[in-house]
Every structure is written in structure tokens, then in C-alpha cells.
Design a protein around this motif. Sequence first.
Motif, PDB file in Angstrom:
ATOM      1  N   UNK A  17       0.823  -1.198   0.000  1.00 53.37           N
ATOM      2  CA  UNK A  17       0.000   0.000   0.000  1.00 53.37           C
ATOM      3  C   UNK A  17       0.861   1.254   0.000  1.00 53.37           C
ATOM      4  N   UNK A  18       1.928   1.279   0.768  1.00 55.63           N
ATOM      5  CA  UNK A  18       2.838   2.427   0.752  1.00 55.63           C
ATOM      6  C   UNK A  18       3.881   2.194  -0.323  1.00 55.63           C
ATOM      7  N   UNK A  19       4.044   3.163  -1.210  1.00 59.06           N
ATOM      8  CA  UNK A  19       5.031   3.042  -2.273  1.00 59.06           C
ATOM      9  C   UNK A  19       4.665   1.996  -3.300  1.00 59.06           C
ATOM     10  N   UNK A  20       3.415   1.643  -3.385  1.00 59.09           N
ATOM     11  CA  UNK A  20       2.991   0.594  -4.311  1.00 59.09           C
ATOM     12  C   UNK A  20       2.924   1.121  -5.730  1.00 59.09           C
ATOM     13  N   UNK A  21       2.842   0.185  -6.654  1.00 63.84           N
ATOM     14  CA  UNK A  21       2.580   0.549  -8.034  1.00 63.84           C
ATOM     15  C   UNK A  21       1.142   1.038  -8.089  1.00 63.84           C
ATOM     16  N   UNK A  22       0.964   2.296  -8.366  1.00 63.13           N
ATOM     17  CA  UNK A  22      -0.387   2.847  -8.440  1.00 63.13           C
ATOM     18  C   UNK A  22      -0.705   3.073  -9.903  1.00 63.13           C
ATOM     19  N   UNK A  23      -1.639   2.290 -10.399  1.00 63.54           N
ATOM     20  CA  UNK A  23      -2.036   2.354 -11.800  1.00 63.54           C
ATOM     21  C   UNK A  23      -3.482   2.803 -11.854  1.00 63.54           C
ATOM     22  N   UNK A  24      -3.728   3.907 -12.552  1.00 61.01           N
ATOM     23  CA  UNK A  24      -5.080   4.441 -12.685  1.00 61.01           C
ATOM     24  C   UNK A  24      -5.514   4.328 -14.140  1.00 61.01           C
ATOM     25  N   UNK A  25      -6.387   3.348 -14.415  1.00 58.21           N
ATOM     26  CA  UNK A  25      -6.929   3.184 -15.764  1.00 58.21           C
ATOM     27  C   UNK A  25      -8.034   4.211 -15.977  1.00 58.21           C
ATOM     28  N   UNK A  26      -8.090   4.798 -17.175  1.00 58.51           N
ATOM     29  CA  UNK A  26      -9.147   5.761 -17.491  1.00 58.51           C
ATOM     30  C   UNK A  26     -10.505   5.059 -17.583  1.00 58.51           C
ATOM     31  N   UNK A  27     -10.500   3.762 -17.922  1.00 61.68           N
ATOM     32  CA  UNK A  27     -11.706   2.934 -17.938  1.00 61.68           C
ATOM     33  C   UNK A  27     -11.276   1.484 -17.796  1.00 61.68           C
ATOM     34  N   UNK A  28     -12.146   0.670 -17.227  1.00 63.25           N
ATOM     35  CA  UNK A  28     -11.826  -0.749 -17.078  1.00 63.25           C
ATOM     36  C   UNK A  28     -12.841  -1.632 -17.806  1.00 63.25           C
TER      37      UNK A  28
END
Length: 163
Positions: A17-28
Motif C-alpha cells: 500500500x505504501x510506495x505501491x505501483x499505483x495504476x489508474x486506468x481511465x476505464x476498465x
Amino acid sequence: MIWLRLIIVFAFLRTGVFGADVVNFSETAYDFGTVRQGEQLTHVFTFQNSSNMPVTIQRVELDLPGISARFQPNIEPGQKGRVIISWDTSHVTGAMQELAIVSFAGNSPPLPLTLKAVVQPPIEVLPYPAIFLSAFQGEGKETRLRIINHEPSPLKISLEQVG
């Protein structure tokens, strides 16, 4: 109380959770709507790496025939990435749904991307694609079927006597 906080912080670090790979898809999810059988469909899912660490896509798992995925495996912090899904609808018909499971390196959980389409064949025979008719000798038998033409030109049907 301090031990509890340390355990919680350790658990967050362990699960990424801390320092994780944060990937934000515009749509799923994407719905192609109604398409003709045999069409080549393509959709691009875009995402942003909003972490301060590189993100690595390990694989994209697909189930249906005729579907493939392309992607750039390594996305640097702050950069955009793409998962391109291509779908050859030649071998499917009807309401279809495909899950493309994107797996990332590290502790990031896999992310499902959903594709939907209603694939319409050129000609439909209803209620089934194969009609079975059986009767005993001297007994009359009748069944009904519906033929639907999705082609722009008219359909010509002819009957032949057998035997």
C-alpha cells in the motif's frame, strides 16, 4: 499500542500500500455494442503510473478465441501506458464478454479489464443453429424455424427434393 501501529505499518508495507505501483486506468470496461461476425475489433485501455516507482506489466490473460493483447511492459513514474486488446470475431456469435486480466510485478493485485459485444452472424437460424426432426413412418411431423438475414442483400432460399 505502539506494537499495533508497527504491525499495521508493516502489513501495509508488506501488501504494497505504501510506495505501491499505483495504476489508474481511465476505464476498465468497454462495450462494442452490436457488431457483425468477422469484424476485427480493437480497443485501447490507457492508464497512468501515478506512483514514484516503475510499473511492470507481467502478462495479460485472455480466455476467448481470437483475442490478443499488446502492451509496453515497463511504465516509468508519471508516464502513461496502454493495453491494446484486439478481437477477431470470426469464431464467436451472440452476447460475448471477455475478461482480460492484467498482472503486474510486485504486490499489486491483478486488474480485470472487461470487453463486451453482441456478435451478429450474417444469417441466423432460430431457435437453434441445427434443426433436428424425427418422425415415424406414416406419421406427420412439423416444426418451425426462423431465418434472419442480417446482410444488406436479400437471401434466396430454395428447397430440393431428396431421393
